[in-house]
Scaffold this active site. Structure first.
Site, mmCIF file in Angstrom:
data_model
loop_
_atom_site.group_PDB
_atom_site.id
_atom_site.type_symbol
_atom_site.label_atom_id
_atom_site.label_comp_id
_atom_site.label_asym_id
_atom_site.label_seq_id
_atom_site.Cartn_x
_atom_site.Cartn_y
_atom_site.Cartn_z
ATOM 1 N N THR A 183 0.827 -1.081 0.098
ATOM 2 C CA THR A 183 -0.023 0.147 -0.056
ATOM 3 C C THR A 183 0.826 1.071 0.159
ATOM 4 O O THR A 183 1.996 1.047 0.491
ATOM 5 C CB THR A 183 -0.949 -0.148 1.285
ATOM 6 O OG1 THR A 183 -1.926 -0.955 1.076
ATOM 7 C CG2 THR A 183 -1.807 1.430 1.245
ATOM 8 N N PHE A 185 0.961 4.863 1.097
ATOM 9 C CA PHE A 185 0.796 6.364 1.690
ATOM 10 C C PHE A 185 1.179 7.667 1.485
ATOM 11 O O PHE A 185 2.252 7.729 1.347
ATOM 12 C CB PHE A 185 0.832 5.776 3.420
ATOM 13 C CG PHE A 185 0.168 4.530 3.711
ATOM 14 C CD1 PHE A 185 -1.013 4.646 4.328
ATOM 15 C CD2 PHE A 185 0.902 3.437 3.373
ATOM 16 C CE1 PHE A 185 -1.522 3.433 4.989
ATOM 17 C CE2 PHE A 185 0.286 2.095 3.798
ATOM 18 C CZ PHE A 185 -0.835 2.288 4.550
#
Length: 284
Positions: A183, A185
């Site tokens: 992921t 960020f």
């Protein structure tokens, strides 16, 4: 020597979710210092807090996942709340099945977690035919509920940090179907970074003129400047039928290349906003 007040005050960093979430892991990995975590129930709340100088110093917000793709609503929040990207970090996501100490896998009658975590672990969950699956608003919250409510027969899917924080026992490690799961960020603030020589990535959005080949011309000019376009995402312009703006992430080796990007877009665009110029993030 007496420390100044600045060295004693912890930065307040807003995250989506609760303590023990992947957002917290990303925040601690990025700032490399002791920080105060400010949990937010939603990305909208996070963006709102980030816009208020009295609430927090910065925010950590997930923007895309290597399996699930972009979080489109968060791209729109960047624009609507007038936030600035100050940095980024990539986090490998490991999902773990955790329970109260002493529980066995065959004791589990219910599994709780965020819908995305459930999706990522769907193959493992199919092997637990006797357990129902319950969607919650956050992975770490699921772990917290199991711990604080002393829920026997209930398991949570969450991070290793959540298991440690809430004194839970991990029954099965890395139960995600695809282990190559990352992921991205974004670090958000109210003001833009000062551009320095270490910057090698930029995020911006723009709209193209209603002329044939406008977008193609802008992208071609970037390619000629040897700029790497790592992300392009289109969004509809509200209240203007069939008009779109584009979010663009680009990587470059020099600020001269970055300037060439701006020139290429400005020549073919009817609006342009730079969201942030920063250093490409590391992977935890």
């Amino acid at each position: 020597m007496t420390k100044t007040i600045d060295t004693l005050v912890k930065h307040k960093i807003a995250i989506q979710g609760y303590e023990g979430s992947f957002h917290q892991i990303a925040a601690e990995g990025y700032f490399h210092e002791s920080i105060d975590i400010v949990p937010c129930r939603s990305f909208s709340e996070l963006a709102h807090k980030c816009s208020d100088p009295n609430q927090i110093d910065a925010a950590m917000m997930a923007i895309e996942n290597s399996i699930a793709g972009s979080i489109l609503s968060n791209y729109q929040l960047l624009q609507e709340e007038n936030l600035h990207i100050q940095g980024e970090i990539y986090l490998q996501i490991g999902q773990h099945l955790m329970t109260l100490p002493g529980q066995r896998l065959e004791d589990i009658q219910e599994v709780r977690s965020h819908p995305m975590a459930i999706y990522q672990c769907r193959q493992f969950l199919r092997t637990m035919s006797n357990a129902s699956v319950v969607e919650t608003e956050d992975t770490a919250l699921s772990a917290k509920q199991v711990s604080e409510e002393n829920l026997k027969g209930v398991a949570a899917i969450a991070s290793k940090k959540a298991a440690e924080l809430y004194n839970l026992e991990i029954l099965a490690k890395n139960i995600e179907a695809v282990h190559n799961n990352y992921t991205r960020f974004l670090v958000l603030g109210r003001e833009p970074n000062d551009i320095d020589r270490s910057a090698n990535k930029a995020s911006l959005y723009f709209g193209v003129k209603h002329e044939p080949g406008s977008l193609a011309k802008a992208l071609t000019a970037m390619a000629e400047a040897n700029v790497n376009v790592t992300k392009i995402q289109s969004f509809p312009v509200i209240k203007k039928e069939w008009e779109y703006y584009f979010h663009l992430d680009v990587e470059f080796d020099s600020l001269n290349q970055y300037k060439a990007v701006l020139e290429a877009i400005e020549t073919n665009s009817n609006r342009l906003r730079v969201l942030g110029v920063y250093k490409k993030g590391v992977t935890l």
